[in-house]
Scaffold this motif. Structure first.
Motif, PDB file in Angstrom:
ATOM      1  N   VAL B  66      -2.818   2.919  -5.660  1.00  0.00           N
ATOM      2  CA  VAL B  66      -4.492   2.804  -5.927  1.00  0.00           C
ATOM      3  C   VAL B  66      -5.177   1.867  -6.138  1.00  0.00           C
ATOM      4  O   VAL B  66      -5.821   1.020  -5.661  1.00  0.00           O
ATOM      5  N   ALA B  67      -4.409   0.697  -6.993  1.00  0.00           N
ATOM      6  CA  ALA B  67      -4.969  -0.682  -7.427  1.00  0.00           C
ATOM      7  C   ALA B  67      -4.903  -1.468  -6.039  1.00  0.00           C
ATOM      8  O   ALA B  67      -5.246  -1.866  -5.696  1.00  0.00           O
ATOM      9  N   MET B  69      -4.798  -0.639  -3.576  1.00  0.00           N
ATOM     10  CA  MET B  69      -6.142  -0.316  -2.306  1.00  0.00           C
ATOM     11  C   MET B  69      -7.183  -0.678  -2.968  1.00  0.00           C
ATOM     12  O   MET B  69      -8.301  -1.139  -1.941  1.00  0.00           O
ATOM     13  N   THR B  70      -7.331  -1.192  -3.908  1.00  0.00           N
ATOM     14  CA  THR B  70      -8.566  -1.687  -3.804  1.00  0.00           C
ATOM     15  C   THR B  70      -9.098  -2.523  -3.168  1.00  0.00           C
ATOM     16  O   THR B  70      -9.323  -3.755  -3.347  1.00  0.00           O
ATOM     17  N   VAL B  71      -7.032  -3.800  -3.848  1.00  0.00           N
ATOM     18  CA  VAL B  71      -7.656  -5.272  -3.078  1.00  0.00           C
ATOM     19  C   VAL B  71      -7.228  -5.307  -2.906  1.00  0.00           C
ATOM     20  O   VAL B  71      -8.429  -6.248  -1.377  1.00  0.00           O
TER      21      VAL B  71
END
Lengths: 175, 100
Positions: B66-67, B69-71
């Motif tokens: 998930v992290a 994906m944010t990056v």
């Protein structure tokens, strides 16, 4: 009806919605609708995560992606200078090759999912999986969080540097 | 709901995302394809966690995805903004500065 049957029905409904909304992203004729379709796909996957016992991560995926798609819609309006809902678009290249790659990937991954002899479940989930995740990230798996933190900071810095009108060594005195 | 069905849905999401990432010309639409692929990965990891080994390590791995994906999203927007500022377009086919 038993709870398992309800869970099955909810899973299939969310699975179908997730895939159809994902396909609609590249089928609808405006970027605004594509954004909402992608948000719907993520919400459906978040609900499936909730069904799979991931209370915290399911909620995080739903909340984060709804906000992210809202940002994306604002971004499109800002940079395209028009109402994106009125913008027809069919901007594709290598269409047949892309369809072939997509179908090939689905067949390969689907065959793997069906043919691999998956092992039996090992262990049982914690009674409170969210608390277990919190204890893991602050305890035995703290190194993961310690590694992610500078990556996030670097992303913020790199994002600002890239998107600023003025570059790193540009003092703003150029015409 | 069994592991195989969850993985099949995840495979379909990944395949649709791969089609989009390869076929779209607008940078933001390419990012949407990549997001759909990561969406499939998240679903597959959630299914594998629940049906194979429901311990906290799998959840931490999911948190990392998930992290990531944010990056991807933040850097994609930044690059699209830079492209728009420098060249006035947001199409992958027109970003050919490195081609000789």
């Amino acid at each position: 009806m038993s709870p398992d049957l309800w869970a099955d029905l909810a899973f299939w409904a969310c699975g179908v919605v997730a895939v159809l909304a994902g396909a609609a992203v590249f089928y609808v004729d405006s970027m605004a609708r594509a954004t909402y379709a992608l948000a719907l796909s993520f919400v459906a996957v978040g609900v499936v995560l909730l069904l799979l016992g991931q209370a915290y991560l399911g909620a995080v995926v739903v909340l984060m992606m709804v906000m992210e798609m809202a940002v994306m819609a604002v971004y499109m309006v800002m940079f395209m200078g028009m109402n994106p809902a009125l913008m027809p678009m069919s901007m594709v290249h290598s269409h047949r090759a892309a369809i072939g790659a997509g179908v090939g990937a689905f067949l390969l991954l689907g065959a793997g999912a069906l043919l691999v002899p998956w092992p039996e479940r090992r262990g049982a989930p914690d009674p409170d999986v969210t608390a277990a995740l919190g204890e893991a990230t602050m305890g035995s798996h703290m190194l993961v969080m310690v590694a992610i933190s500078p990556v996030m900071v670097a992303t913020i810095v790199a994002g600002v540097v890239l998107s600023l009108h003025r570059g790193r060594y540009d003092r703003g005195d150029r015409p | 709901m069994i592991l195989e069905t969850v993985l099949l849905v995840a495979a379909a999401l990944f395949a649709v995302g791969l089609y989009g990432a390869l076929s779209q010309q607008v940078v933001v639409m390419v990012m949407m394809g990549l997001e759909l692929m990561i969406n499939g990965v998240i679903l597959a990891l959630g299914g594998l966690w629940w049906f194979l080994a429901p311990d906290p390590s799998g959840q931490v791995l999911l948190l990392v995805v998930v992290a990531a994906m944010t990056v991807e999203m933040a850097m994609g927007f930044a690059v699209a903004t830079l492209l728009h500022r420098q060249a006035g377009h947001d199409m992958t086919d027109m970003a050919t500065e490195l081609r000789r």
